[in-house]
Design a protein around this motif. Structure first.
Motif, PDB file in Angstrom:
ATOM      1  N   GLY A  86     -10.541   3.408  -0.749  1.00  0.00           N
ATOM      2  CA  GLY A  86      -9.978   3.271   0.592  1.00  0.00           C
ATOM      3  C   GLY A  86      -8.601   2.637   0.578  1.00  0.00           C
ATOM      4  O   GLY A  86      -7.701   3.045   1.328  1.00  0.00           O
ATOM      5  N   THR A  87      -8.412   1.655  -0.289  1.00  0.00           N
ATOM      6  CA  THR A  87      -7.104   0.999  -0.405  1.00  0.00           C
ATOM      7  C   THR A  87      -6.058   1.972  -0.927  1.00  0.00           C
ATOM      8  O   THR A  87      -4.917   2.005  -0.437  1.00  0.00           O
ATOM      9  N   ILE A  88      -6.426   2.781  -1.925  1.00  0.00           N
ATOM     10  CA  ILE A  88      -5.495   3.782  -2.455  1.00  0.00           C
ATOM     11  C   ILE A  88      -5.162   4.806  -1.386  1.00  0.00           C
ATOM     12  O   ILE A  88      -4.001   5.216  -1.225  1.00  0.00           O
ATOM     13  N   TRP A  89      -6.181   5.250  -0.639  1.00  0.00           N
ATOM     14  CA  TRP A  89      -5.976   6.265   0.396  1.00  0.00           C
ATOM     15  C   TRP A  89      -5.038   5.754   1.488  1.00  0.00           C
ATOM     16  O   TRP A  89      -4.138   6.468   1.928  1.00  0.00           O
ATOM     17  N   LEU A  90      -5.218   4.493   1.908  1.00  0.00           N
ATOM     18  CA  LEU A  90      -4.327   3.928   2.921  1.00  0.00           C
ATOM     19  C   LEU A  90      -2.940   3.664   2.344  1.00  0.00           C
ATOM     20  O   LEU A  90      -1.927   3.941   2.993  1.00  0.00           O
ATOM     21  N   GLY A  91      -2.895   3.157   1.120  1.00  0.00           N
ATOM     22  CA  GLY A  91      -1.617   2.862   0.477  1.00  0.00           C
ATOM     23  C   GLY A  91      -1.122   1.462   0.819  1.00  0.00           C
ATOM     24  O   GLY A  91      -1.313   0.974   1.939  1.00  0.00           O
ATOM     25  N   HIS A  92      -0.510   0.809  -0.151  1.00  0.00           N
ATOM     26  CA  HIS A  92      -0.040  -0.562   0.068  1.00  0.00           C
ATOM     27  C   HIS A  92       1.057  -0.627   1.112  1.00  0.00           C
ATOM     28  O   HIS A  92       1.222  -1.643   1.791  1.00  0.00           O
ATOM     29  N   ARG A  93       1.820   0.461   1.267  1.00  0.00           N
ATOM     30  CA  ARG A  93       2.865   0.463   2.289  1.00  0.00           C
ATOM     31  C   ARG A  93       2.279   0.561   3.685  1.00  0.00           C
ATOM     32  O   ARG A  93       2.774  -0.067   4.631  1.00  0.00           O
ATOM     33  N   THR A  94       1.220   1.353   3.847  1.00  0.00           N
ATOM     34  CA  THR A  94       0.548   1.431   5.145  1.00  0.00           C
ATOM     35  C   THR A  94      -0.112   0.105   5.488  1.00  0.00           C
ATOM     36  O   THR A  94      -0.034  -0.369   6.636  1.00  0.00           O
ATOM     37  N   ALA A 380     -13.091  -8.272  -3.778  1.00  0.00           N
ATOM     38  CA  ALA A 380     -11.685  -8.676  -3.784  1.00  0.00           C
ATOM     39  C   ALA A 380     -10.940  -8.116  -4.997  1.00  0.00           C
ATOM     40  O   ALA A 380      -9.815  -7.612  -4.868  1.00  0.00           O
ATOM     41  N   VAL A 381     -11.560  -8.187  -6.191  1.00  0.00           N
ATOM     42  CA  VAL A 381     -10.836  -7.725  -7.383  1.00  0.00           C
ATOM     43  C   VAL A 381     -10.657  -6.205  -7.370  1.00  0.00           C
ATOM     44  O   VAL A 381      -9.635  -5.688  -7.839  1.00  0.00           O
ATOM     45  N   TRP A 382     -11.629  -5.468  -6.810  1.00  0.00           N
ATOM     46  CA  TRP A 382     -11.461  -4.014  -6.743  1.00  0.00           C
ATOM     47  C   TRP A 382     -10.443  -3.603  -5.682  1.00  0.00           C
ATOM     48  O   TRP A 382      -9.732  -2.600  -5.850  1.00  0.00           O
ATOM     49  N   VAL A 383     -10.344  -4.352  -4.589  1.00  0.00           N
ATOM     50  CA  VAL A 383      -9.258  -4.102  -3.625  1.00  0.00           C
ATOM     51  C   VAL A 383      -7.917  -4.335  -4.313  1.00  0.00           C
ATOM     52  O   VAL A 383      -6.959  -3.571  -4.119  1.00  0.00           O
ATOM     53  N   ALA A 384      -7.841  -5.386  -5.136  1.00  0.00           N
ATOM     54  CA  ALA A 384      -6.601  -5.668  -5.875  1.00  0.00           C
ATOM     55  C   ALA A 384      -6.257  -4.523  -6.817  1.00  0.00           C
ATOM     56  O   ALA A 384      -5.082  -4.134  -6.941  1.00  0.00           O
ATOM     57  N   VAL A 385      -7.269  -3.950  -7.494  1.00  0.00           N
ATOM     58  CA  VAL A 385      -7.022  -2.791  -8.353  1.00  0.00           C
ATOM     59  C   VAL A 385      -6.508  -1.618  -7.515  1.00  0.00           C
ATOM     60  O   VAL A 385      -5.610  -0.883  -7.933  1.00  0.00           O
ATOM     61  N   GLY A 386      -7.076  -1.436  -6.314  1.00  0.00           N
ATOM     62  CA  GLY A 386      -6.595  -0.385  -5.429  1.00  0.00           C
ATOM     63  C   GLY A 386      -5.136  -0.569  -5.050  1.00  0.00           C
ATOM     64  O   GLY A 386      -4.362   0.400  -4.980  1.00  0.00           O
ATOM     65  N   LEU A 387      -4.735  -1.813  -4.812  1.00  0.00           N
ATOM     66  CA  LEU A 387      -3.329  -2.090  -4.501  1.00  0.00           C
ATOM     67  C   LEU A 387      -2.428  -1.739  -5.685  1.00  0.00           C
ATOM     68  O   LEU A 387      -1.355  -1.149  -5.518  1.00  0.00           O
ATOM     69  N   LEU A 388      -2.864  -2.109  -6.884  1.00  0.00           N
ATOM     70  CA  LEU A 388      -2.069  -1.786  -8.082  1.00  0.00           C
ATOM     71  C   LEU A 388      -1.948  -0.273  -8.260  1.00  0.00           C
ATOM     72  O   LEU A 388      -0.856   0.238  -8.572  1.00  0.00           O
ATOM     73  N   GLN A 389      -3.040   0.450  -8.065  1.00  0.00           N
ATOM     74  CA  GLN A 389      -2.995   1.909  -8.194  1.00  0.00           C
ATOM     75  C   GLN A 389      -2.081   2.518  -7.131  1.00  0.00           C
ATOM     76  O   GLN A 389      -1.336   3.463  -7.412  1.00  0.00           O
ATOM     77  N   SER A 390      -2.125   1.992  -5.931  1.00  0.00           N
ATOM     78  CA  SER A 390      -1.262   2.497  -4.860  1.00  0.00           C
ATOM     79  C   SER A 390       0.208   2.282  -5.183  1.00  0.00           C
ATOM     80  O   SER A 390       1.047   3.155  -4.930  1.00  0.00           O
ATOM     81  N   ILE A 391       0.529   1.119  -5.742  1.00  0.00           N
ATOM     82  CA  ILE A 391       1.920   0.847  -6.128  1.00  0.00           C
ATOM     83  C   ILE A 391       2.384   1.853  -7.168  1.00  0.00           C
ATOM     84  O   ILE A 391       3.512   2.354  -7.113  1.00  0.00           O
ATOM     85  N   LYS A 392       1.519   2.180  -8.118  1.00  0.00           N
ATOM     86  CA  LYS A 392       1.867   3.156  -9.144  1.00  0.00           C
ATOM     87  C   LYS A 392       2.052   4.550  -8.545  1.00  0.00           C
ATOM     88  O   LYS A 392       2.994   5.266  -8.893  1.00  0.00           O
ATOM     89  N   LEU A 393       1.167   4.942  -7.636  1.00  0.00           N
ATOM     90  CA  LEU A 393       1.210   6.294  -7.073  1.00  0.00           C
ATOM     91  C   LEU A 393       2.377   6.494  -6.135  1.00  0.00           C
ATOM     92  O   LEU A 393       2.935   7.588  -6.050  1.00  0.00           O
ATOM     93  N   GLN A 394       2.788   5.456  -5.407  1.00  0.00           N
ATOM     94  CA  GLN A 394       3.789   5.624  -4.367  1.00  0.00           C
ATOM     95  C   GLN A 394       5.206   5.384  -4.817  1.00  0.00           C
ATOM     96  O   GLN A 394       6.122   5.401  -4.021  1.00  0.00           O
ATOM     97  N   ARG A 395       5.374   5.107  -6.106  1.00  0.00           N
ATOM     98  CA  ARG A 395       6.746   5.062  -6.601  1.00  0.00           C
ATOM     99  C   ARG A 395       7.211   6.490  -6.857  1.00  0.00           C
ATOM    100  O   ARG A 395       6.400   7.399  -7.012  1.00  0.00           O
ATOM    101  N   PRO A 396       8.552   6.738  -6.910  1.00  0.00           N
ATOM    102  CA  PRO A 396       9.047   8.077  -7.150  1.00  0.00           C
ATOM    103  C   PRO A 396       8.505   8.666  -8.443  1.00  0.00           C
ATOM    104  O   PRO A 396       8.267   7.953  -9.421  1.00  0.00           O
ATOM    105  N   MET A 397       8.323   9.989  -8.479  1.00  0.00           N
ATOM    106  CA  MET A 397       7.777  10.665  -9.643  1.00  0.00           C
ATOM    107  C   MET A 397       8.583  10.422 -10.899  1.00  0.00           C
ATOM    108  O   MET A 397       8.079  10.402 -12.005  1.00  0.00           O
ATOM    109  N   SER A 398       9.881  10.219 -10.751  1.00  0.00           N
ATOM    110  CA  SER A 398      10.752  10.047 -11.909  1.00  0.00           C
ATOM    111  C   SER A 398      10.667   8.653 -12.500  1.00  0.00           C
ATOM    112  O   SER A 398      11.149   8.380 -13.567  1.00  0.00           O
ATOM    113  N   ALA A 399      10.035   7.731 -11.719  1.00  0.00           N
ATOM    114  CA  ALA A 399       9.976   6.340 -12.190  1.00  0.00           C
ATOM    115  C   ALA A 399       9.013   6.219 -13.362  1.00  0.00           C
ATOM    116  O   ALA A 399       8.032   6.910 -13.442  1.00  0.00           O
TER     117      ALA A 399
END
Length: 399
Positions: A86-94, A380-399
């Motif tokens: 759910g955290t990945i789906w929403l995204g850390h920016r959302t 809490a720790v799995w929500v934190a993992v979701g935030l980390l995954q979201s940060i990775k996914l939402q950076r530009p593809m070239s990063a």
């Protein structure tokens, strides 16, 4: 050639919009940090076996069901995975827009612990009992909202290009945001959680590029605060005794020093390969208190030996390594700060938990991330993992 009667070309033509969505979804799945996910899941599953071994004979705790804690640990892991998705789906920016609300909710919940709704479990008055055998430890979620709240304040002007580093006024605001829930947690008192929050704040400030004067000032304030808290008698007697036992393990081996002494005996008896799962004499004999939560690492040390205990440390190291890569590669300061706060949290809490079982750190009542039994900590720790995954996914593809 004309299409046969009744044949619609558009009906059988590929849905390019749907195909694009499918490809995008496939790309997102492939871009997840799978080494981190695999390591975190392995820790949770290994933890379920350790919790099972520690509680299968504890009839006073498991209500006569040897699988009680084992199944609940797996359930907590499943809920944690759902929260991560759910955290990945929403995204850390959302989620950034919802942080003020989430911060307010976490502050209310942690304050409720100080009311008659609060309960004491395992010597810590840090819980809200929900009924049906379920309880909530709000301080676990405060760690997340502190990270997100400070990241917003410290990164907004920098990410907008208005300045290179957060100014002193912004840093002061972010510290105020962190200190308020920390004071409430200290009043419980939950010293272990406060220690983690202090380390999180230091990690966040270091990642934000704040002036070193704030870093050294915070360290000095922490030392002064610890002296003041002790002088004013704000700590419970059992917490003071824990530090006394750490300073002198032989002070009261049958009392305050009992936990750490038994923990070291359990780990030391495991040798290289351990006694075998469910075959540890210290674990089976129930000599180590709170072995499914704070002292779960002793089960690994005794029954899986140096190899099994070392595997847990390696898996935690992989999670931290991948998190460091995510923090390094993201192109926005907000993502870097969030990742850095999580890294500081996981690293210190893991070191403190393992360290107290080995006698190199004082007993602070902190769970081992992903491994110890406990729903609030697991979520809490799995929500934190979701935030980390979201940060990775939402950076530009070239990063």
């Amino acid at each position: 050639m004309a299409a046969p009667h009744g044949f619609s070309v558009s009906r059988y033509a590929p849905d390019r919009g749907g195909l694009a969505k499918l490809l995008a979804r496939d790309s997102m799945v492939r871009r997840l940090d799978w080494p981190m996910l695999a390591s975190a899941l392995a820790l949770s599953l290994l933890g379920s076996l350790l919790v099972w071994s520690a509680t299968r004979n504890r009839t006073e705790l498991n209500h006569g069901d040897p699988y009680y804690f084992f199944l609940r640990h797996l359930l907590n892991t499943g809920i944690g995975l759902a929260l991560m998705v759910g955290t990945i789906w929403l995204g850390h920016r959302t989620l950034r827009g919802a942080v003020p609300v989430l911060y307010g909710i976490s502050l209310v919940l942690v304050a409720l612990v100080l009311t008659p709704l609060g309960a004491t479990i395992n010597g810590a008055h840090a819980w809200i009992v929900l009924g049906g055998g379920f309880s909530l430890q709000p301080s676990e979620f405060v760690k997340i909202t502190i990270i997100l709240g400070m990241a917003i304040l410290l990164a907004t002007q920098v990410d907008a290009g208005d300045q290179l580093h957060p100014d002193h006024r912004t840093v002061a605001k972010s510290l105020g945001l962190a200190v308020l829930p920390m004071i409430v947690v200290m009043l419980m008192p939950d010293l272990g959680s406060v220690m983690v929050m202090v380390v999180i704040v230091l990690g966040v400030l270091l990642a934000s590029g704040a002036s070193n004067r704030w870093i050294f000032g915070l360290i000095g304030a922490g030392i002064g605060g610890a002296v003041l808290v002790t002088a004013l008698g704000l700590l419970d007697e059992y917490q003071i005794n824990r530090f006394a036992a750490f300073a002198n393990p032989e002070l009261d081996p049958a009392g305050v020093g009992y936990n750490t002494n038994q923990a070291r005996i359990a780990i030391g008896s495991g040798g290289l390969l351990g006694t075998g799962l469910f075959k540890g004499s210290q674990t089976t004999g129930q000599f180590v208190p709170e072995q499914q939560t704070d002292f779960v690492f002793t089960v690994a040390g005794e029954e899986l030996g140096f190899v099994g205990a070392g595997l847990i440390i390696v898996l935690l190291g992989v999670v931290l390594w991948r998190a460091c890569r995510i923090a390094r590669d993201t192109t926005e300061l907000y993502g870097t700060i969030v990742a850095a706060g999580i890294i500081a949290w996981f690293a210190f809490q893991s070191f403190e938990n393992i360290g107290m079982t080995l006698g190199i750190m004082p007993v602070a009542g902190l769970p081992l991330p992903f491994v110890s039994y406990g729903g609030s900590s697991m979520f809490a720790v799995w929500v934190a993992v979701g935030l980390l995954q979201s940060i990775k996914l939402q950076r530009p593809m070239s990063a």
